[in-house]
Every structure is written in C-alpha cells, then in structure tokens.
Write an enzyme that holds these catalytic residues in place. Sequence first.
Site, PDB file in Angstrom:
ATOM      1  N   SER A 107      98.057  10.186  81.050  1.00  0.00           N
ATOM      2  CA  SER A 107      96.807  10.692  80.491  1.00  0.00           C
ATOM      3  C   SER A 107      96.491   9.956  79.186  1.00  0.00           C
ATOM      4  O   SER A 107      96.322   8.744  79.192  1.00  0.00           O
ATOM      5  CB  SER A 107      96.893  12.213  80.294  1.00  0.00           C
ATOM      6  OG  SER A 107      95.630  12.767  80.068  1.00  0.00           O
ATOM      7  N   GLU A 200      93.465   7.180  87.679  1.00  0.00           N
ATOM      8  CA  GLU A 200      93.386   8.628  87.886  1.00  0.00           C
ATOM      9  C   GLU A 200      92.512   9.198  86.778  1.00  0.00           C
ATOM     10  O   GLU A 200      92.281   8.557  85.759  1.00  0.00           O
ATOM     11  CB  GLU A 200      94.783   9.258  87.870  1.00  0.00           C
ATOM     12  CG  GLU A 200      95.542   9.135  86.558  1.00  0.00           C
ATOM     13  CD  GLU A 200      95.184  10.190  85.526  1.00  0.00           C
ATOM     14  OE1 GLU A 200      94.731  11.290  85.905  1.00  0.00           O
ATOM     15  OE2 GLU A 200      95.348   9.913  84.322  1.00  0.00           O
ATOM     16  N   HIS A 270      96.769  14.170  87.340  1.00  0.00           N
ATOM     17  CA  HIS A 270      96.877  15.519  86.791  1.00  0.00           C
ATOM     18  C   HIS A 270      97.082  16.576  87.872  1.00  0.00           C
ATOM     19  O   HIS A 270      96.397  17.600  87.905  1.00  0.00           O
ATOM     20  CB  HIS A 270      95.628  15.828  85.976  1.00  0.00           C
ATOM     21  CG  HIS A 270      95.518  15.074  84.700  1.00  0.00           C
ATOM     22  ND1 HIS A 270      95.137  13.750  84.657  1.00  0.00           N
ATOM     23  CD2 HIS A 270      95.735  15.446  83.416  1.00  0.00           C
ATOM     24  CE1 HIS A 270      95.122  13.347  83.388  1.00  0.00           C
ATOM     25  NE2 HIS A 270      95.477  14.356  82.625  1.00  0.00           N
TER      26      HIS A 270
END
Length: 297
Positions: A107, A200, A270
């Site tokens: 992330s 992602e 996630h």
Amino acid sequence: MIPALQPGDSIAIIATARKITFPEIELAIRTFESWGLKVVLGQTIGASYNYFAGDDALRLQDLQQMLDNENIKAIVCARGGYGTTRIIEQVDFTQFKRHPKWLVGFSDVTALHSHIHTLGIESVHAIMPLLFPKEGTADAIETLRKVLFGEELTYTIAPHELNRTGTGQGQLIGGNLSMLGTLTGTRSDSSTAGKILFLEDLDEYLYHIDRMMVHLDRSDKLAQLSGLIIGDMSDMKDPALPFGKTAYEIILEHTGKYNYPVCYGFPVGHEPLNLALVCGRDAKLEVSEQGAVLKYV
C-alpha cells in the site's frame, strides 16, 4: 541478494505512515517470535501526531535508525495509510546500500519499494502486522515467511476471462496504483521497460482508476512491459453518474493495444490473501488458457 533470515535474527517493526497501537500488532509479534525471530519495536509504534505515527521527524528517525542498525535483518512496516512519501526524500540509504536488509509492506509502503528498486536492492511486497488478525490471512502470512527465510515460491493462478496469454520475463516491480502515479517524475521513480509490473488498489472512484491508467500510459510506463499482473481492485466506488466500466475493464482498455501477457485476478492487494512478492527479483510470467504461473528465475 539479501541473506535469508535465520532463527535468532532480529527484525524491526516500525510505522512510516498512519499511527498504530501495540495491541493491533501483538499477534504479528507472536507470529514472528514463533518463527524464531527477535522483534524490536520502533518508537513510532504507539506514537501519535494527528493522523500519523508521530511527526515526520520521529518517523524519519525511526526508519533511519533501523536502516543503519546492522543487527536488524529486516524492517517490517506495521501498516499503510499515508505518510511515507513525506519522509522518503530525507532518508539516507548509504548504510542500507552497504548492508541491505529486507523491507516489508504494501500500500503506502509502495513508495519505499519503488525507491529501493532505484538502488538495485530487492524488497518484499507483503501483508503487514495490522492485518495478521484478519480472517483468511494465514496463507498470506506463510508466503511472507517463505520469502524471508529464502524458501522457493511459485504461484499458480486460476484463469481469468480477461487474461492475455503469453510469456514474459523481467524484474518484478509495482504495488499500489495510486502510489505509483504519485511517484512518477520523482527520485523514487524508475523505468518499467522490460519488467513485469503488478498493480493493486483500494477505495478509489472508477474514474480515478481511468485517470491513473491514462497517466501511466502517457508516462510510458505501459508500452514496454514484459508482463502485467493485475491484483485486487478492492472497494471501488462510482459517483451518481456511473463511469460505465469496472476497474478491470478500464485496465483492459488502456493495455489492450500492447502484446505482453496479462494476468488478472492475481491475489495481491488489500484482501486477506495478499501473496508475498519480491520486488526487483527476476521472474517469469506464463499466462495460458489454463491460468497463470509466476516464478522467480
């Protein structure tokens, strides 16, 4: 090549972005200790400065000390959120380049993966301590253990209707789509030519996904890839006036003109099954009608 961890090694847990408490990472600490590792907590664990795990100075100091400490064999970022790009410009990687160690996270930590890649050093995109208690994460945690301890990993992924078949080989790079767009044109940015890119994202409007894919393409990040891996696009949002396409369909639109293999539905991102990937390591992506295989070479 970074040495594999051994029982008895010390690893650090720090927070470079959003704040986090000790109870939130207690299970991760016990898990690491069950692997025979000694866990050292940074000053940022439990620290608070508004949204962040301490102010910029504290988060920078914590990261710098762990990078410079030769007794620390891996640095695990406790969680993502936002804040890593606020400090990365001030980090001195001199000692880290002399004595590389694993850096783990995903992330917001994509900023560190991307910057470390410019140094020619590998890092691990993987589940973080905050998420260890989440249901369904056992396999993700096990892939992290295997990477850190130098065990072989090959991923076989089920076929997806949007896949484009073929074989590609190159260094594996990538992470969070939003972060990669933010890093474009900075000293943490690098060429994607000849590499396998994985993407992602989480909690974005679909038109934001489209805008970011346009930006990647205009920045020459898509045309010369050896392969593309599309992971989870979780909790996508649509305004009152629908954009009209899913995240995967948006990505297909902007990459359909190219010829490299593309794997959709790869479990990275996630979601509980967030498979550990070694950023910067040479890999081969094979996509066929039977599915996709990613292995290191």
